[in-house]
Write a protein that holds these residues in place. Structure first.
Motif, PDB file in Angstrom:
ATOM      1  N   LEU A   8       0.698  -1.233  -0.019  1.00  0.00           N
ATOM      2  CA  LEU A   8       0.015  -0.023   0.000  1.00  0.00           C
ATOM      3  C   LEU A   8       0.609   1.219  -0.238  1.00  0.00           C
ATOM      4  O   LEU A   8       0.517   2.345  -0.576  1.00  0.00           O
ATOM      5  CB  LEU A   8      -0.988   0.133   1.254  1.00  0.00           C
ATOM      6  CG  LEU A   8      -2.070  -0.838   1.283  1.00  0.00           C
ATOM      7  CD1 LEU A   8      -2.580  -0.764   2.584  1.00  0.00           C
ATOM      8  CD2 LEU A   8      -3.192  -0.647   0.201  1.00  0.00           C
ATOM      9  N   PHE A   9       1.912   1.215   0.822  1.00  0.00           N
ATOM     10  CA  PHE A   9       2.891   2.363   1.070  1.00  0.00           C
ATOM     11  C   PHE A   9       3.351   2.696  -0.333  1.00  0.00           C
ATOM     12  O   PHE A   9       3.511   3.875  -1.018  1.00  0.00           O
ATOM     13  CB  PHE A   9       3.923   1.961   2.058  1.00  0.00           C
ATOM     14  CG  PHE A   9       4.696   3.131   2.232  1.00  0.00           C
ATOM     15  CD1 PHE A   9       4.421   4.394   2.840  1.00  0.00           C
ATOM     16  CD2 PHE A   9       6.127   3.129   1.756  1.00  0.00           C
ATOM     17  CE1 PHE A   9       5.311   5.603   3.272  1.00  0.00           C
ATOM     18  CE2 PHE A   9       6.956   4.210   1.952  1.00  0.00           C
ATOM     19  CZ  PHE A   9       6.559   5.413   2.666  1.00  0.00           C
ATOM     20  N   LYS A  10       3.929   1.630  -1.064  1.00  0.00           N
ATOM     21  CA  LYS A  10       4.518   1.764  -2.213  1.00  0.00           C
ATOM     22  C   LYS A  10       3.507   2.292  -3.471  1.00  0.00           C
ATOM     23  O   LYS A  10       3.866   3.115  -4.157  1.00  0.00           O
ATOM     24  CB  LYS A  10       5.408   0.501  -2.688  1.00  0.00           C
ATOM     25  CG  LYS A  10       6.485  -0.090  -2.003  1.00  0.00           C
ATOM     26  CD  LYS A  10       7.426  -1.155  -2.489  1.00  0.00           C
ATOM     27  CE  LYS A  10       6.342  -2.357  -2.127  1.00  0.00           C
ATOM     28  NZ  LYS A  10       7.409  -3.824  -2.466  1.00  0.00           N
ATOM     29  N   ILE A  59       1.334  10.161   4.376  1.00  0.00           N
ATOM     30  CA  ILE A  59       1.062   9.646   5.394  1.00  0.00           C
ATOM     31  C   ILE A  59       0.293   8.233   5.282  1.00  0.00           C
ATOM     32  O   ILE A  59      -0.841   8.499   4.678  1.00  0.00           O
ATOM     33  CB  ILE A  59       0.498  10.394   6.549  1.00  0.00           C
ATOM     34  CG1 ILE A  59       1.318  11.745   6.707  1.00  0.00           C
ATOM     35  CG2 ILE A  59       0.379   9.518   8.115  1.00  0.00           C
ATOM     36  CD1 ILE A  59       0.497  12.768   7.661  1.00  0.00           C
ATOM     37  N   LEU A  60       0.737   7.068   5.801  1.00  0.00           N
ATOM     38  CA  LEU A  60       0.042   5.936   5.497  1.00  0.00           C
ATOM     39  C   LEU A  60       0.345   5.481   7.080  1.00  0.00           C
ATOM     40  O   LEU A  60       1.422   5.026   7.484  1.00  0.00           O
ATOM     41  CB  LEU A  60       0.762   5.017   4.577  1.00  0.00           C
ATOM     42  CG  LEU A  60      -0.233   3.653   4.713  1.00  0.00           C
ATOM     43  CD1 LEU A  60      -0.217   3.181   2.965  1.00  0.00           C
ATOM     44  CD2 LEU A  60       0.038   2.651   5.675  1.00  0.00           C
ATOM     45  N   GLY A  76       0.438  22.472   3.638  1.00  0.00           N
ATOM     46  CA  GLY A  76       0.371  22.095   2.389  1.00  0.00           C
ATOM     47  C   GLY A  76      -0.556  20.855   2.240  1.00  0.00           C
ATOM     48  O   GLY A  76      -1.253  20.215   3.139  1.00  0.00           O
ATOM     49  N   ILE A  77      -0.843  20.476   1.165  1.00  0.00           N
ATOM     50  CA  ILE A  77      -1.694  19.261   0.813  1.00  0.00           C
ATOM     51  C   ILE A  77      -1.285  18.055   1.133  1.00  0.00           C
ATOM     52  O   ILE A  77      -0.110  17.683   1.032  1.00  0.00           O
ATOM     53  CB  ILE A  77      -2.033  19.130  -0.759  1.00  0.00           C
ATOM     54  CG1 ILE A  77      -2.979  20.413  -1.148  1.00  0.00           C
ATOM     55  CG2 ILE A  77      -2.783  18.072  -1.164  1.00  0.00           C
ATOM     56  CD1 ILE A  77      -3.638  20.702  -2.181  1.00  0.00           C
ATOM     57  N   ILE A  78      -1.883  17.017   1.820  1.00  0.00           N
ATOM     58  CA  ILE A  78      -1.599  15.904   2.420  1.00  0.00           C
ATOM     59  C   ILE A  78      -2.286  14.679   1.943  1.00  0.00           C
ATOM     60  O   ILE A  78      -3.509  14.786   1.767  1.00  0.00           O
ATOM     61  CB  ILE A  78      -1.691  15.760   4.078  1.00  0.00           C
ATOM     62  CG1 ILE A  78      -1.038  17.002   4.494  1.00  0.00           C
ATOM     63  CG2 ILE A  78      -1.262  14.559   4.509  1.00  0.00           C
ATOM     64  CD1 ILE A  78      -1.200  17.378   6.152  1.00  0.00           C
ATOM     65  N   LEU A  79      -1.739  13.745   1.429  1.00  0.00           N
ATOM     66  CA  LEU A  79      -2.220  12.384   1.042  1.00  0.00           C
ATOM     67  C   LEU A  79      -2.197  11.616   2.025  1.00  0.00           C
ATOM     68  O   LEU A  79      -1.049  11.297   2.538  1.00  0.00           O
ATOM     69  CB  LEU A  79      -1.754  11.770   0.055  1.00  0.00           C
ATOM     70  CG  LEU A  79      -1.957  10.367  -0.570  1.00  0.00           C
ATOM     71  CD1 LEU A  79      -3.450  10.608  -0.853  1.00  0.00           C
ATOM     72  CD2 LEU A  79      -1.215   9.986  -1.882  1.00  0.00           C
ATOM     73  N   PHE A  80      -3.355  10.988   2.858  1.00  0.00           N
ATOM     74  CA  PHE A  80      -3.270  10.386   4.053  1.00  0.00           C
ATOM     75  C   PHE A  80      -4.306   9.132   3.549  1.00  0.00           C
ATOM     76  O   PHE A  80      -5.268   9.078   3.341  1.00  0.00           O
ATOM     77  CB  PHE A  80      -4.018  11.083   5.209  1.00  0.00           C
ATOM     78  CG  PHE A  80      -4.219  10.208   6.458  1.00  0.00           C
ATOM     79  CD1 PHE A  80      -3.380   9.693   6.999  1.00  0.00           C
ATOM     80  CD2 PHE A  80      -5.415  10.319   6.888  1.00  0.00           C
ATOM     81  CE1 PHE A  80      -3.563   8.814   8.177  1.00  0.00           C
ATOM     82  CE2 PHE A  80      -5.813   9.289   7.879  1.00  0.00           C
ATOM     83  CZ  PHE A  80      -4.736   8.773   8.443  1.00  0.00           C
ATOM     84  N   VAL A  81      -3.562   8.002   3.811  1.00  0.00           N
ATOM     85  CA  VAL A  81      -4.099   6.736   3.607  1.00  0.00           C
ATOM     86  C   VAL A  81      -4.149   5.807   4.791  1.00  0.00           C
ATOM     87  O   VAL A  81      -3.203   5.795   5.766  1.00  0.00           O
ATOM     88  CB  VAL A  81      -3.386   5.882   2.528  1.00  0.00           C
ATOM     89  CG1 VAL A  81      -3.895   4.319   2.375  1.00  0.00           C
ATOM     90  CG2 VAL A  81      -3.266   6.687   1.375  1.00  0.00           C
ATOM     91  N   GLU A  82      -5.383   5.391   5.306  1.00  0.00           N
ATOM     92  CA  GLU A  82      -5.366   4.525   6.535  1.00  0.00           C
ATOM     93  C   GLU A  82      -6.092   3.091   6.062  1.00  0.00           C
ATOM     94  O   GLU A  82      -7.142   3.151   5.544  1.00  0.00           O
ATOM     95  CB  GLU A  82      -6.305   5.265   7.684  1.00  0.00           C
ATOM     96  CG  GLU A  82      -6.621   4.705   8.831  1.00  0.00           C
ATOM     97  CD  GLU A  82      -7.464   5.293   9.896  1.00  0.00           C
ATOM     98  OE1 GLU A  82      -7.125   5.073  10.917  1.00  0.00           O
ATOM     99  OE2 GLU A  82      -8.265   6.167   9.395  1.00  0.00           O
ATOM    100  N   ILE A 102      -8.868   6.948   2.129  1.00  0.00           N
ATOM    101  CA  ILE A 102      -7.926   7.574   1.316  1.00  0.00           C
ATOM    102  C   ILE A 102      -8.410   8.990   1.432  1.00  0.00           C
ATOM    103  O   ILE A 102      -9.471   9.516   0.958  1.00  0.00           O
ATOM    104  CB  ILE A 102      -7.672   7.358  -0.256  1.00  0.00           C
ATOM    105  CG1 ILE A 102      -7.460   5.879  -0.138  1.00  0.00           C
ATOM    106  CG2 ILE A 102      -6.700   8.230  -0.690  1.00  0.00           C
ATOM    107  CD1 ILE A 102      -7.593   5.225  -1.501  1.00  0.00           C
ATOM    108  N   THR A 103      -7.555   9.909   1.915  1.00  0.00           N
ATOM    109  CA  THR A 103      -8.038  11.403   2.218  1.00  0.00           C
ATOM    110  C   THR A 103      -6.917  12.447   1.575  1.00  0.00           C
ATOM    111  O   THR A 103      -5.742  12.069   1.609  1.00  0.00           O
ATOM    112  CB  THR A 103      -8.169  11.628   3.660  1.00  0.00           C
ATOM    113  OG1 THR A 103      -8.996  10.675   4.405  1.00  0.00           O
ATOM    114  CG2 THR A 103      -8.675  13.133   3.934  1.00  0.00           C
TER     115      THR A 103
END
Length: 150
Positions: A8-10, A59-60, A76-82, A102-103
């Motif tokens: 997922l991180f990759k 951030i994951l 800034g703009i953040i891609l956050f995956v949980e 996914i946010t």
């Protein structure tokens, strides 16, 4: 070894510019866990065809404290995956099922913004999220997507 989370991180790191990714890989050499350097090299060596330049942080994690520290005072703009519940059954096709959140977010509490400016910022985040989701759907049946997942 179960690589679901590192995969997922990759996968999601490919949407993040390399300059922003450089800020992620800061663990000193002597305290890196096994596989750290290989994953870093793979991510930093990947192509830039899916990069969304507006994303400034990735951030994951499911660790509340880690997430809090990474978003604190960041504008800034953040891609956050949980990741959430997942099940794995390798005996059937499409036997890996994952629930993800996914946010794409930005600090909207800037003191100099009025409501319309905040709406435009939210719209920018939504457009970025839609690009990521479109890419996921397009690639879902391709050879580079998880062969047993959906």
């Amino acid at each position: 070894m179960n690589n679901v989370i590192s995969n997922l991180f990759k996968y999601y790191s490919r949407f993040v510019p390399k300059e922003s990714l450089k800020e992620i890989f800061i663990q000193p050499e002597h305290s890196r866990r096994a596989g750290y350097s290989e994953i870093e090299a793979e991510i930093m060596g990947s192509d830039n065809k899916s990069v969304i330049p507006e994303i400034e942080r990735f951030i994951l994690s499911v660790n509340e404290n880690f997430v809090s520290e990474k978003i604190k005072n960041f504008n800034g703009i953040i891609l956050f995956v949980e990741y959430g519940k997942h099940s794995i059954d390798h005996s059937v096709m499409k036997g890996i099922k994952e629930l993800l959140s996914i946010t794409v977010a930005r600090n909207f509490s800037d003191a100099n913004n009025d409501n319309l400016n905040e709406i435009l910022l939210m719209n920018q985040c939504l457009e970025i999220l839609e690009r990521i989701i479109r890419t996921m759907y397009e690639e879902q049946n391709g050879p580079d997507f998880c062969a047993n997942g959906e």
